[in-house]
Structure formats: C-alpha cells, structure tokens
Design a protein around this motif. Structure first.
Motif, PDB file in Angstrom:
ATOM      1  N   VAL E   8      -9.251   0.758  10.160  1.00  0.00           N
ATOM      2  CA  VAL E   8      -9.469  -0.681  10.047  1.00  0.00           C
ATOM      3  C   VAL E   8      -9.095  -1.292  11.398  1.00  0.00           C
ATOM      4  N   ASP E  78      -5.518  -1.981  12.745  1.00  0.00           N
ATOM      5  CA  ASP E  78      -4.737  -2.522  11.625  1.00  0.00           C
ATOM      6  C   ASP E  78      -4.320  -1.474  10.607  1.00  0.00           C
ATOM      7  N   GLN E  79      -5.157  -0.455  10.432  1.00  0.00           N
ATOM      8  CA  GLN E  79      -4.793   0.602   9.483  1.00  0.00           C
ATOM      9  C   GLN E  79      -5.522   1.881   9.863  1.00  0.00           C
ATOM     10  N   VAL E  87      -5.142   7.934   1.132  1.00  0.00           N
ATOM     11  CA  VAL E  87      -3.986   7.481   0.353  1.00  0.00           C
ATOM     12  C   VAL E  87      -3.941   5.958   0.443  1.00  0.00           C
ATOM     13  N   GLU E  88      -3.898   5.255  -0.697  1.00  0.00           N
ATOM     14  CA  GLU E  88      -3.765   3.801  -0.650  1.00  0.00           C
ATOM     15  C   GLU E  88      -2.276   3.428  -0.658  1.00  0.00           C
ATOM     16  N   ASP E  89      -1.956   2.327  -0.019  1.00  0.00           N
ATOM     17  CA  ASP E  89      -0.574   1.839   0.077  1.00  0.00           C
ATOM     18  C   ASP E  89      -0.221   1.107  -1.225  1.00  0.00           C
ATOM     19  N   PRO E  90       0.760   1.639  -2.005  1.00  0.00           N
ATOM     20  CA  PRO E  90       1.040   1.015  -3.313  1.00  0.00           C
ATOM     21  C   PRO E  90       1.728  -0.346  -3.193  1.00  0.00           C
ATOM     22  N   LEU E  91       2.227  -0.691  -2.008  1.00  0.00           N
ATOM     23  CA  LEU E  91       2.956  -1.952  -1.855  1.00  0.00           C
ATOM     24  C   LEU E  91       2.079  -3.059  -1.268  1.00  0.00           C
ATOM     25  N   LEU E  92       0.857  -2.728  -0.870  1.00  0.00           N
ATOM     26  CA  LEU E  92      -0.048  -3.722  -0.281  1.00  0.00           C
ATOM     27  C   LEU E  92      -0.436  -4.760  -1.331  1.00  0.00           C
ATOM     28  N   GLY E  93      -0.262  -6.025  -0.965  1.00  0.00           N
ATOM     29  CA  GLY E  93      -0.724  -7.096  -1.849  1.00  0.00           C
ATOM     30  C   GLY E  93       0.218  -7.400  -2.998  1.00  0.00           C
ATOM     31  N   ARG E  94       1.374  -6.765  -3.041  1.00  0.00           N
ATOM     32  CA  ARG E  94       2.297  -7.044  -4.146  1.00  0.00           C
ATOM     33  C   ARG E  94       2.905  -8.427  -3.999  1.00  0.00           C
TER      34      ARG E  94
ATOM     35  N   ALA G  37      -1.351   4.549   7.656  1.00  0.00           N
ATOM     36  CA  ALA G  37      -0.421   3.651   8.334  1.00  0.00           C
ATOM     37  C   ALA G  37      -1.054   2.281   8.457  1.00  0.00           C
ATOM     38  N   ARG G  50       3.784   0.267   7.979  1.00  0.00           N
ATOM     39  CA  ARG G  50       4.143   0.819   6.676  1.00  0.00           C
ATOM     40  C   ARG G  50       3.292   2.059   6.504  1.00  0.00           C
ATOM     41  N   THR G  52       2.271   5.383   4.271  1.00  0.00           N
ATOM     42  CA  THR G  52       2.255   6.011   2.950  1.00  0.00           C
ATOM     43  C   THR G  52       1.767   7.440   3.112  1.00  0.00           C
TER      44      THR G  52
END
Lengths: 94, 94, 94, 94, 94, 94, 94
Positions: E8, E78-79, E87-94, G37, G50, G52
């Motif tokens: 990204v 950015d990513q 692997v998706e980031d489980p904390l994104l958008g929380r 990342a 961050r 994962t």
C-alpha cells in the motif's frame, strides 16, 4: 406454541456466585444449547450482566427460577427470538 | 399478489403480557417462520418494542389483530419486504 | 439495452394506502423479484420511504406509474444498478 | 496492457437525461458487466453522481465519450482497479 | 527471500498521466495481479493517491521505477505484506 | 455440567513474565485450544491484558491458578460462554 | 509448549532499512507464514510500525533478534495468540 430460540436478558447478580458458575449453571438447564454472559457494569454489591441464551425451546420461567436460585434477578428482557428461524433485526445498529 | 416476507414493526405493549409471551404468541401465527422483539424503550406503563417478523407470506392484518389481542398496538410500520427475494437497502447505515 | 437490476427510490406517500399495501402492489409488478420499503420520516400527511427494488429487468416508468396509481410519488432516484452484475460502490460508507 | 476492471467516477449530470437512462446507456457500452450510480448531491441544475463500473476490460475514453454524449461530464476519477484480480484497499475506512 | 504479496503506497502524481493510465501501466509490470488507486486528495498540480498492489512476488524497486517513469513519486510506503499468506492486522480500525 | 467454551478475562500482569511467555503458558493448560492476549493499558509496573481463551471444557480455577503462578491476577471476568454452542450477543456494539 | 501463532508488535525502525526490506527479512525467518507491517507514525528519524506475524510456531526471541539485526526495536507487544486455534477477542472494537 412456537418455541423461544434466543433470549437476551439484563441480569443483576451479587458478586457471589461468580459469573462462570452463574453461566455454567444457567446453560445446564434442559433445552439450552449455549449461554454467554457479558459483564456490562460493576457496582459495589452487584454486577449487571447481559446474558444471551440459545436453544431449541427455551422456557423463560425455568431460566428465571434458575437465575433466582443463583441469588440473581432478571432486571429486564432485552430481546426475544421465537420460531423455526432466528430473524435478525435489519435496523439494529444503523 | 406478491407475498410479504419480512415486517419490522414499532409496537407499544403494556407490561403485561410479557415480551416472551407476546413474541411467542405472535410467532405462532400461521405463516410466520420467526419473530424477534427488541426492547427499545421502557416507560412507566408501556414498552416500545421493535419487532421483526419473517415468513413466506405474512398478513399484517392477522399480525395486527394478534398484537391487539395481546393488548398491544402497532405504533408504526418501519420496514416491509415483499416478493420472492428479500432485498436489503444498500444505503442503510452508510 | 442493459437491464436495470436494482433501484433505490425516495418516495413520498400519503398515509393511505399503507406501507404494506404499497410495497406489495409495487413488488407485484412484472419483473420485480423483491421490494423493501423503509420508513425514513413521518410528517403530518405524508411518509418518506426509501424503496429498494430488485429484478432482472426493472422498468422505472412502470414503477413510477404504479407508485402514482398508489397516490404516492417518487421524490428522487437515489441509486440505480444496471447490467448483468450488481456492482457495489467501494467508497460508500467509508 | 493490463485491463481496467473497476472505475469509480464522480460525474456531474444535468437533470436530463434521468439517472436511470444515464446508467442504462452507460452500462450498455461494450465490455461493461455492471454500473451503479448513487446520487451524492442535488443542485439546481445538476446532480453529482458517484458511478461505479465493473467489466473485464473497461475503456475510460469510451466511458467518457458516452458520458458526454449523455450531456454529463466526469468531474473526477475517484478510484481505478486494474489487472486480473480486483484488489481492495485494506486501509480504506479505518 | 520471502515474496512481497501486497503493497500500500502513498503516491504523488502530477495531473498527467491520468489515474487510469497510471494504474494500468503500473499493473502491467511483471508479477502484479492487480492494482487499485484511490484518489485521496487533489491539489493544484498534484494528486495524492493511495495505491494497493497485489501479486505473488512484488518488487518495490521496479514499482518505484515505473512510478517515476510515470512522472510520479512514492511519498510513503503505508503497508507491506510478505510471505506465503496475507496476514490482516487484527487491531486495524478498532 | 455444561462446559465453559470461551472466557474473556481482564488480567493485571507485572512486566515479567512477558506477554508471550504468559500467553503460551496459559494456552498450554489442558483443555485450551487457543488463547489471545491483547495489551489494553501499560502502567509503570503492570500491564492490563484482555485475555480470550477458547476450549471445549475450560476450568476457570486452573486458569486462575496458572495466572497466579505467572505472578499475574484476574482483575475481572468480562465474558463467559458455556454450552455446546458459542452464542454471540446480538446487541454488542450496536 | 503451545505454539505462538500470531504476534502483533509495535516496532520502532530507523528510516533505513526500508519497510519493504524490513518486512521481507522478517517474514523470511523460519516458521513465519506471513508478516504485514503498517506504518502508524513517521517521525524525524524513526517510523512506528505495527507488525502482524502469523505462523505455526513463532519464536519471539528469533523475531526480536532479527528486528534488532535490522537496526529496529520492539517498542511493545500488542497482542499474542497461542494454541491450535486463533481465537479472536469478541469485545475488540465494540
């Protein structure tokens, strides 16, 4: 009559018995497939739980009796689902 | 005519009968596959419920008659789905 | 020409006919697989509905004629989907 | 070259032709599998639409020519997806 | 070494070439399965794009060279996702 | 009695042992299929973790003993799921 | 002991090596199936990422050693999942 298949209850529970004992005993009632209790608020002497119960033919009076046997009480019934199919509310959370 | 397959109703219900009795009786009507009642507001003498009913051919007049037999009343009809397929609103909640 | 497969309409409807009658009649038109009407606003003499209609080949003019036959009117067309595939807007609700 | 498989466009359209005619004509272009137009803003003489178009090999210049033939214009291109797979942006809406 | 499978990027692009040409050219690079560019901001002489690229073995330096050939530049990465599984980031958008 | 199948715990843990050691040891208990610890708050001498544990028949007392062996303590039990089926709360996050 | 299957780390990284090199090297470690990342913050001399990481049996010490070899450091461990099943936190984001 059409069976009750899911109940969402607001429950006031003293600190004893514990949430685990409370939920296990509750889900041990006949006809209950699963029960989930989420702690919503903790006060000095009581906890407010939101309890979701699923089963093929739930009986609120047995649930209430069991909850009272466990020294707790149903403060309110928040949602009831009945019938051969669980219908979700399309306007919830909009 | 095209069948009604899902109804979302705003219902005013006195405290008696209970939400469970109310929802069971309602979902016991012919043609209803499932009914879910969510308590939206509690006032001194009435509860406001949002009631979602699914079935292959729902009849609002039978639903209304049953609701009135249960001492409650339909305050408003919030959503109606008809036809061979339940269509969700793509703009809801945007 | 490419078929219209989903329409989202903003409709003004007097209190009579009811939302149920309105939605059933509408979804009874040829080529309509399903119709869902959500009440958005209630004024003294009219209701604002958002109406989503799905079908394999929708004709807005027949839909409009039917809506006018039902004493209602299309206030605006909010979304139109055409073609062999319903495409969702990836930026909606972001 | 890699094909364009989805386009999201911001379009200014006079009130005539209608959104339905506009979207049908557009989705009728060769190579378009589906088009969805959502009305974002309504001004005195124009409507702002967000138009999402999917296909196996979209040609923006044909799309633009068609849009201009329909008396409308592309105000901006908001998103473009190309290649053998539509990739969603994992950071959108976070 | 482990392959890069999704990138990204935040890209600054002059108004010429267009977003479509830019995204097509980019997704035409070897090893790219798809690329999606979303316009985030429009300034007088540049556009800020967020570009998501997926492939089985992406090479940022070829991507950067291509972006620079297209008169644009990578403002930031950015990513980055690497390995045999995205692997998706489980904390994104929380 | 009905088995506990998921527990969500609020845990206070000194900085030593680490979150990894803590979570591994915990998930190593008999009957635990998986455990996930999310760091919620970091203070000078303790970390607050939210720990979710899944298994076919969880025993909170073994979990508590293990947590205490690891120099940590359960500050509160946030959610408990019991029975042959994990039931999600339909009102959570509305 | 129960394997670590997913790690979410807060990492401080100097601008060199790049995020791509960093993530590739990291995901190249034995037992890592994928690493993602996301850049959270950019300061003058460091980036906060961050990260994962997923795998069947992750070893934080090898991960930490590799991160330090790459001139970066783990600022904090944000989430750890262990066991034969990745358990998601039902209360996250509510």
């Amino acid at each position: 009559m059409a069976p009750v298949t899911r109940l969402v209850l607001d429950v006031l529970k003293p600190h004893d018995p514990s949430v685990v004992t409370f939920t296990r005993q509750l889900s041990d009632l006949e006809g209950i497939d699963g029960a989930t209790a989420t702690v919503i608020e903790v006060d000095e002497s009581v906890k407010t739980l939101r309890v979701t119960i699923a089963g093929s033919d739930l009986d609120l009076e047995s649930v209430r009796a069991e909850i009272e046997d466990l020294s707790a009480s149903i403060h309110s019934v928040d949602q009831v689902a009945c019938g051969s199919q669980i219908v979700e509310d399309p306007l919830l959370g909009r």
